[in-house]
Each structure stands twice: as structure tokens, then as C-alpha cells.
Design a protein around this motif. Structure first.
Motif, short mmCIF file in Angstrom:
data_model
loop_
_atom_site.label_atom_id
_atom_site.label_comp_id
_atom_site.label_asym_id
_atom_site.label_seq_id
_atom_site.Cartn_x
_atom_site.Cartn_y
_atom_site.Cartn_z
N SER A 144 -4.88 -20.57 -19.07
CA SER A 144 -4.23 -21.44 -18.10
C SER A 144 -4.18 -20.72 -16.77
O SER A 144 -4.28 -19.50 -16.71
CB SER A 144 -2.82 -21.81 -18.55
OG SER A 144 -1.99 -20.65 -18.61
N ASP A 145 -4.06 -21.50 -15.70
CA ASP A 145 -3.95 -20.91 -14.37
C ASP A 145 -2.88 -21.67 -13.60
O ASP A 145 -3.06 -22.83 -13.26
CB ASP A 145 -5.29 -20.96 -13.63
CG ASP A 145 -5.29 -20.13 -12.35
OD1 ASP A 145 -4.36 -20.29 -11.54
OD2 ASP A 145 -6.23 -19.33 -12.16
N ARG A 151 -8.20 -16.79 -12.61
CA ARG A 151 -8.99 -16.15 -11.55
C ARG A 151 -8.82 -14.63 -11.53
O ARG A 151 -9.80 -13.90 -11.38
CB ARG A 151 -8.56 -16.74 -10.20
CG ARG A 151 -8.93 -18.21 -10.05
CD ARG A 151 -8.17 -18.86 -8.91
NE ARG A 151 -6.77 -19.10 -9.26
CZ ARG A 151 -5.83 -19.46 -8.38
NH1 ARG A 151 -6.14 -19.59 -7.10
NH2 ARG A 151 -4.59 -19.67 -8.78
N ARG A 163 -10.56 -22.17 -12.25
CA ARG A 163 -9.32 -22.94 -12.14
C ARG A 163 -9.75 -24.30 -11.60
O ARG A 163 -10.22 -24.41 -10.46
CB ARG A 163 -8.35 -22.28 -11.17
CG ARG A 163 -7.11 -23.16 -10.92
CD ARG A 163 -6.41 -22.85 -9.60
NE ARG A 163 -5.47 -23.90 -9.28
CZ ARG A 163 -4.17 -23.91 -9.63
NH1 ARG A 163 -3.68 -22.90 -10.32
NH2 ARG A 163 -3.39 -24.90 -9.28
N THR A 183 -2.78 -25.57 -14.69
CA THR A 183 -4.11 -26.11 -14.99
C THR A 183 -4.66 -25.43 -16.25
O THR A 183 -4.27 -24.31 -16.58
CB THR A 183 -5.12 -25.85 -13.84
OG1 THR A 183 -5.24 -24.44 -13.63
CG2 THR A 183 -4.68 -26.52 -12.55
N GLY A 185 -7.86 -23.65 -17.69
CA GLY A 185 -9.10 -23.02 -17.24
C GLY A 185 -9.79 -22.31 -18.39
O GLY A 185 -9.31 -22.32 -19.53
N THR A 361 -4.22 -16.12 -4.27
CA THR A 361 -4.33 -17.21 -5.26
C THR A 361 -3.51 -18.43 -4.88
O THR A 361 -3.80 -19.53 -5.35
CB THR A 361 -3.89 -16.72 -6.65
OG1 THR A 361 -2.53 -16.29 -6.60
CG2 THR A 361 -4.77 -15.59 -7.14
#
Length: 410
Positions: A144-145, A151, A163, A183, A185, A361
Motif C-alpha cells: 500500500s502507499d 515508492r 503508486r 492506495t 500499489g 512523496t
């Protein structure tokens, strides 16, 4: 969430039970075979332990969470989609506690190894997923991001990672942290595999023009160390040869720079974390490691006015950045300020490094735009990632461009 046939339940007699990297949660090496035939036949993947897998407890990096939650009844939507496409799940990987860190050092379960930068952190919170892919224990892995948890490990471990546009991939069956940023990812060792997984999880883009405009955020590049900038410079020039001369700009907040946006991100995130997990923490009184305990204490100190102010400012930032990234435009930036910090790094140095990481980020985080890490450079023998941010909804085109770019002759 997707239904799960009984035959998809985890099988304990996995053909490979060793975990030389510490990438998997205790008891987390098992196998779930594919539920369909499709484009991912033969591919193996792991899932961060915030993704539901039917018949197993989703532990979220904390023993008290695992103790207080029942086994999942169904697979998370992303897990089910990959199984339906023919992939095989090979286990659940270590996460930072409640996915609330970028370091990858879990107080309870240890730090997954970074095979491509020994003696250094893997990055988090999708630490185990990055470790498993980098170490060859699976072909791809779900993570997850929220604030950089795909990243950053991708950059530190030398992986491709995406992402996606916020809301593009179904996140049902995944523990929420801060829903307006969360999100799904994933990682892969090569761009082609990243794209194959993306074709399943993303679906089709709408019509996308070719990428023919490049933006260079000077304040983002200023956050990278001089050595990191030098290592990435040949790839910036190579991208300009491909797309055209980059147009310089400043994306940070006037008067406060990217650090101001980092704090706005943290304030909004903290408010959402408190809303999502506050009741469980009050009822359970979980034992967190020192770093995470300090972070949750800070969350409880946030005032409603500062959260509301940050949320209002975010709307202006998102509108401006999405306006800059018109169709056919790419934003080029370093994924992280430098290579992965050492495992024995001074805590204060780690804190300062984390602030610079979040300043980078938060650009995609606050705007909800897709960002892909390209593991193109090295520094002191360790991986160093370059990132491309694309327009909202351009995820598939971004992955296709990245694959073409990294496979072009030098």
C-alpha cells in the motif's frame, strides 16, 4: 470484496517454507493457487499483511491487532483479482505497525532484509513485500502507499513500483490508514512484470496522448543530496532526449516550500488515522514499538483547526498540480533524497531524512496523482530511484512509457 471459493483457502504445506530474508510474517509462508486462467499464469506474488486473505488473520504489523481480529472471510479485492488472473499467492509479508512508517523496522517482527543494500533499511511500510521481491522470493508483491510506502521501498531496494491514481485500484479488504491518501500499489523487479500486474489491477486508461512535455520541480531536486543528484543526472538528460527539454518550476508552497506541504500532509493524515483507529486504540490499548507509539501520541495532539486548515489548503494544491500535469505531461523528480539509511543510523538523522522523504512523496500524495519509481541509478553500490508523476488516470500509459524508456538503447 470478492467472494472466495473454499479451494482458494491457504494451503499450509507450501513447497517453500524458508524465509531467509525475514520478509514474511510468522507463519506467513503459505500458498493459495490461482482461481482462474489468465495473463498472470505462472506468476507468484506476496501480499502485505494489511490485505485480507480468506482464512487468515490480517495482522497489520501488530500482535494486539492480530489478537483482536478474526480471520478474514474473503480475499481483498486486489488479491482476488491476481488469483483470478492466474497468479499464485505465496504468503503474507511484514508491514510496519498499522502501516504507519517509512522505515520498515517492525519492533515486534524485525526488519526485513534489503538484498540490494545489505546493512540498510528496506523502507516501509511495505517492507516485507519489497524485501521478498528484491530477494527473489516472488515475482511481484502487493503493498500500500499512503505517504510513500511503495515508492520509498522501491527506491531503497532497487525495484519498480507504482503508486496509482488515488481510487484507481479497488482497495476493499485492505486495512485503511488515511483513506483520502490510501492506495494499493505493487513491486516487481522489471518493468514488464510491473505492467502485467497493472493490466489486471488498473483496467483500461481513457484516451491518453503521448508524453511530450517534461516538468522539472527544482525544489524537489534540491532535497536530494548532491551525490544523489549527480547519480540521477544522466537519466534526467536521457529522458530529456526522449521527451524534450524539461521546463523548470517550483511546486512547494510559497513561503514554506515543500516542507510546508509535508506538514499539511501529515496533519491531514493524522486526523484521518485518529478517526479510523482511535476507537480501537482506546479500547485495546495496544503495545506499539517506541517509534510508532510516539507517532500515535503526536496524532492525538493534533487540533481540529489545524487539520481543517491543512485540508482546505490541500484542495488548492491539488487543483494547481493537476492543472500543471495536463494530459501528455510528466513531472520528473528523485524518489527519495538518497539511498537507504543504514540500519544503525542515528534516530535523529532518520527523523530528518524522513521529513525530506515525505516532502517529496507528499506531492503525489496530496494531489492523488500516479507515480512510478524507476530503479535506474546506484550510489555507493546501493539502489537509487528516479520517479515520474503523470496526469490523473494515466497509470497504464505511465507504466507503458516507463517500460519503453528503460529498455531503450543507452
Amino acid at each position: 470484496m470478492s467472494g472466495t471459493p473454499e479451494s482458494d483457502a491457504p494451503q499450509s504445506a507450501a513447497p517453500e517454507t524458508r524465509d531467509p530474508l525475514g520478509a514474511f510474517v510468522p507463519g506467513g509462508r503459505f500458498e493459495v493457487g490461482p482461481s482462474g486462467l489468465g495473463p498472470l499464469a505462472g506468476l507468484t506474488f506476496a501480499a502485505k499483511d494489511i490485505f485480507d486473505v480468506a482464512g487468515t488473520v490480517t495482522g497489520c504489523g501488530n500482535p494486539d491487532w492480530a489478537r483482536s481480529h478474526a480471520p478474514a472471510a474473503e480475499h481483498a479485492a486486489a488479491v482476488a483479482a491476481l488469483l483470478q488472473a492466474g497468479a499464485t499467492l505465496v504468503g503474507k509479508t511484514v508491514s510496519d505497525e498499522l502501516a504507519y512508517s517509512l522505515n520498515g523496522q517492525n519492533f515486534h517482527y524485525g526488519t526485513p532484509a534489503n538484498s540490494n543494500a545489505p546493512g540498510r533499511i528496506p523502507g516501509g511500510s511495505s517492507s516485507g513485500s519489497a524485501s521478498a521481491v528484491a530477494g527473489g522470493l516472488c515475482d511481484a508483491a502487493l503493498g500500500s502507499d499512503t505517504g510513500g510506502s511503495i515508492r520509498v521501498p522501491a527506491s531503497y531496494c532497487g525495484l519498480y513500483g507504482l503508486r496509482p491514481t488515488h481510487g484507481r485500484v479497488d482497495i476493499s479488504g485492505v486495512m485503511p490508514l488515511a483513506p483520502s491518501f490510501d492506495t494499493v500499489g505493487w513491486f516487481a523487479r522489471d518493468a514488464e512484470t510491473l505492467g502485467r500486474v497493472g493490466a489486471v489491477l488498473l483496467g483500461e486508461d481513457g484516451p491518453q496522448p503521448p508524453f511530450e512535455r517534461l516538468l522539472l520541480p527544482e525544489d524537489a531536486w534540491a532535497l536530494a543530496t548532491p551525490a544523489a543528484r549527480a547519480a540521477l543526472e544522466p537519466w534526467r538528460l536521457r529522458l530529456e532526449q526522449r521527451v524534450g527539454k524539461a521546463a523548470p518550476l517550483v511546486v512547494g508552497e510559497p513561503g514554506g516550500g515543500l516542507e510546508a506541504w509535508m506538514w499539511r500532509f501529515r496533519q491531514i493524515q493524522g486526523g484521518e488515522i485518529r478517526a479510523v483507529h482511535g476507537d480501537w486504540i482506546d479500547e485495546t490499548r495496544p503495545h506499539f514499538g517506541p517509534e510508532i507509539a510516539e507517532r500515535f501520541q503526536w496524532v492525538w495532539s493534533l487540533g481540529e483547526e489545524e487539520i481543517a486548515s491543512a485540508t482546505a489548503a490541500r484542495a488548492d494544491f491539488s487543483e494547481r498540480l493537476q492543472g500543471l500535469l495536463a494530459p501528455g505531461t510528466l513531472l520528473l523528480l528523485p524518489t527519495a533524497p538518497s539511498i537507504a539509511p543504514r540500519l544503525d543510523a542515528d534516530p535523529e538523522a532518520l527523523r530528518q531524512h524522513r521529513g525530506n522523504v515525505l516532502s517529496l512523496t507528499s506531492i503525489a500524495g496530496l494531489s492523488g496523482l500516479p507515480q512510478v519509481n524507476l530503479p535506474v541509478a546506484t550510489l555507493d553500490g546501493c539502489p537509487l530511484g528516479l520517479s515520474l508523476i503523470g496526469p490523473a488516470g494515466s497509470d497504464g500509459a505511465l507504466l507503458a512509457f516507463a517500460e519503453r524508456f528503460v529498455t531503450l538503447p543507452g
